[in-house]
Design a protein around this motif. Structure first.
Motif, PDB file in Angstrom:
ATOM      1  N   LYS A 279      -7.956   3.035   2.339  1.00  0.00           N
ATOM      2  CA  LYS A 279      -8.349   3.622   3.631  1.00  0.00           C
ATOM      3  C   LYS A 279      -7.631   2.990   4.825  1.00  0.00           C
ATOM      4  O   LYS A 279      -7.996   3.231   5.971  1.00  0.00           O
ATOM      5  N   VAL A 280      -6.614   2.193   4.575  1.00  0.00           N
ATOM      6  CA  VAL A 280      -5.908   1.508   5.662  1.00  0.00           C
ATOM      7  C   VAL A 280      -4.917   2.473   6.306  1.00  0.00           C
ATOM      8  O   VAL A 280      -4.009   2.962   5.635  1.00  0.00           O
TER       9      VAL A 280
ATOM     10  N   LEU B 117       0.833  -1.198   0.000  1.00  0.00           N
ATOM     11  CA  LEU B 117       0.000   0.000   0.000  1.00  0.00           C
ATOM     12  C   LEU B 117       0.870   1.252   0.000  1.00  0.00           C
ATOM     13  O   LEU B 117       1.996   1.254   0.506  1.00  0.00           O
ATOM     14  N   VAL B 118       0.322   2.328  -0.552  1.00  0.00           N
ATOM     15  CA  VAL B 118       1.075   3.567  -0.737  1.00  0.00           C
ATOM     16  C   VAL B 118       0.528   4.660   0.182  1.00  0.00           C
ATOM     17  O   VAL B 118      -0.692   4.736   0.418  1.00  0.00           O
ATOM     18  N   TYR B 119       1.448   5.490   0.707  1.00  0.00           N
ATOM     19  CA  TYR B 119       1.097   6.565   1.634  1.00  0.00           C
ATOM     20  C   TYR B 119       1.846   7.835   1.258  1.00  0.00           C
ATOM     21  O   TYR B 119       2.862   7.792   0.543  1.00  0.00           O
TER      22      TYR B 119
ATOM     23  N   ARG C  75       2.260  12.737   8.338  1.00  0.00           N
ATOM     24  CA  ARG C  75       0.900  12.215   8.471  1.00  0.00           C
ATOM     25  C   ARG C  75       0.759  10.837   7.840  1.00  0.00           C
ATOM     26  O   ARG C  75      -0.048  10.027   8.285  1.00  0.00           O
ATOM     27  N   HIS C  76       1.499  10.569   6.775  1.00  0.00           N
ATOM     28  CA  HIS C  76       1.432   9.307   6.049  1.00  0.00           C
ATOM     29  C   HIS C  76      -0.017   8.922   5.737  1.00  0.00           C
ATOM     30  O   HIS C  76      -0.521   7.873   6.162  1.00  0.00           O
ATOM     31  N   LEU C  77      -0.677   9.780   4.996  1.00  0.00           N
ATOM     32  CA  LEU C  77      -2.073   9.535   4.641  1.00  0.00           C
ATOM     33  C   LEU C  77      -2.185   8.442   3.582  1.00  0.00           C
ATOM     34  O   LEU C  77      -1.330   8.339   2.691  1.00  0.00           O
TER      35      LEU C  77
END
Length: 371
Positions: free
Chosen positions: A259-260, A245-247, A252-254
Motif C-alpha cells: 500500500k506504499v 517494492l513493485v508498481y 498511475r504507478h499503482l
C-alpha cells in the motif's frame, strides 16, 4: 545463467551508480562556472561598497551602486541555466538510448523477433527535461530563484556590515568567505550548495522521466516496475521504505502487493534522490511467444521479480576493475582484501570517509590489503 530480469536488476543498479558519477561531474562543471566570476564579483563589490559610503547609505542608493554586481550575478546564472538545459536534455537522450541498448543486449534475439522495441522521440525527451517541474518548479524557474537568492545574500551582507560599521574588506570577507576556510564561511557559500542540489535533482528527475517514458512505450513487453534504492548511510527513510517494492507500469504507478504510494517516483521523491527503477519483463507465456523458443530462452524469460540485491551485495559481485572504477583503487582493495564492508566507508552522517580517516579507523584493514 541469470534470467532477463536478474540481468536488468544488476544493470539498473550499476547504471544508477554511473549516473551518480555523471552528477558529480556536472556539479563540478557548474560550480567551476559559478566560481569563475568570483574575482570580478569581488572587485565589483569593493567598488560598490566604497561608492556607497557609510554616510550616504540608503536602500535606494544601495540598489543603485549594486547594479553592476547584480548584473554580473544575473549573467552568470543565465550562463549556468543554458549549460544545465543542454546537460539535462543530453541526459534524457542518453537515458532512452541506454535503455534501448540494454534491452537489445539482455532480451534474447528470438524474443525481439516477435516483440518490437519502441523508441522515445526527441520531442518527448525535451519535454521531460525542460517542461516538467521537479520539486515544484521548472529548471529555468529554479535558476531564477537561485540568482535572486544570491542577490539577497549579497544585499544582506552589505546591510549588516554597514550597520555594524565594518570596513570594506570585512564586508567582502563576510560575503565571499576567506581563503583560510576555502571560502566556505562566506554568505554566498549556501548558493553553491543550493546550486549543487538543483543540478543533482534535475539530472535524476530527467533520467527517471526518460526511463519511465521508455518503459511505457514498451508496455507490451514490460509487466511492472520495481523501485530500487541505493541502500547506504545516506539513503532517506522514504526511499528505504520503497526499496524493492513493485508498481504498475503506467502513469498511475499503482502499488502491487502493498500500500506504499509511488508519489513522485524514484529519482524524484526528494532533493538529490538517488533511487532508480527497473523493469520487470513479462514471461514468455504472458507474451504468447512461439513454443519453438529454445529451452534456455524460455527459462531466461520467466517473468519473476528477481531476488533482492542491495548496493553492497551488488558491488561485491562486480569485477575488481568495476569495483575500482566505482570506489577508487584503494577502497576497491579494502573491500576485496581488507575485509571492510561498504558501510564502513561512511561515517554516521553518510559522508564518505577519507583514506586517512579510514586508516585511522582500521589500520589492520590497510595492512591486509597491502596498502
Amino acid at each position: 545463467m541469470a534470467t532477463v530480469n536478474e540481468q536488468l536488476q544488476s544493470a539498473s543498479i550499476g547504471h544508477a551508480v554511473d549516473l551518480q558519477h555523471l552528477s558529480n561531474a556536472e556539479v563540478r562543471k557548474v560550480i567551476k562556472l559559478l566560481n569563475s566570476v568570483d574575482a570580478d564579483l569581488r572587485a565589483r563589490l569593493i567598488d560598490a561598497i566604497e561608492r556607497l559610503g557609510a554616510d550616504s547609505y540608503t536602500a535606494k542608493h544601495l540598489n543603485a551602486v549594486l547594479a553592476s554586481v547584480l548584473e554580473l550575478n544575473k549573467s552568470i546564472y543565465a550562463s549556468i541555466g543554458k549549460v544545465m538545459a543542454e546537460s539535462v536534455f543530453d541526459v534524457g537522450q542518453y537515458e532512452v538510448e541506454y535503455q534501448g541498448a540494454l534491452f537489445a543486449r539482455v532480451i534474447p534475439g528470438q524474443v525481439l523477433v516477435e516483440v518490437q522495441l519502441n523508441r522515445v522521440n526527441l520531442a518527448q525527451v525535451r519535454e521531460i527535461a525542460l517542461s516538467r517541474p521537479f520539486q515544484g518548479r521548472l529548471l529555468k524557474e529554479w535558476m531564477g530563484d537561485l540568482e535572486a537568492g544570491r542577490a539577497v545574500k549579497i544585499r544582506d551582507g552589505i546591510r549588516i556590515g554597514m550597520i555594524e560599521g565594518q570596513t570594506t574588506d570585512q564586508i567582502v570577507r563576510r560575503i565571499m568567505g576567506t581563503r583560510a576556510e576555502g571560502y566556505a564561511d562566506g554568505l554566498i557559500e549556501r548558493s553553491r550548495r543550493d546550486l549543487e542540489s538543483v543540478v543533482r535533482t534535475a539530472i535524476s528527475h530527467t533520467a527517471q522521466g526518460a526511463r519511465e517514458a521508455y518503459y511505457q512505450q514498451n508496455d507490451d513487453l514490460i509487466d511492472e516496475v520495481r523501485w530500487l534504492s541505493t541502500l547506504d548511510n545516506k539513503t532517506s527513510a522514504p526511499c528505504r521504505l520503497r526499496d524493492r517494492l513493485v508498481y504498475t507500469n503506467d502513469i498511475r504507478h499503482l502499488p502491487v502487493g502493498h500500500k506504499v504510494p509511488w508519489l513522485s517516483g524514484p529519482g524524484k521523491l526528494h532533493w538529490c534522490c538517488r533511487s532508480t527503477s527497473m523493469p520487470i519483463i513479462k514471461s514468455y507465456e504472458a507474451l504468447r511467444l512461439s513454443r519453438g523458443l529454445p529451452e534456455g530462452t524460455r527459462a531466461s524469460m520467466d517473468g519473476q521479480v528477481p531476488q533482492s540485491t542491495n548496493y553492497g551485495d551488488w558491488i561485491k559481485s562486480q569485477s575488481a576493475a568495476r569495483q575500482d572504477q566505482v570506489l577508487g583503487p584503494a577502497r576497491g582493495k579494502l573491500l576485496r582484501d581488507g575485509g571492510l564492508d561498504l558501510d564502513q566507508f561512511y561515517n554516521d552522517k553518510g559522508k564518505l570517509l577519507t583514506l586517512d580517516q579510514l586508516r585511522e579507523q582500521d589500520a589492520a584493514a590497510f595492512a591486509r590489503a597491502g596498502l
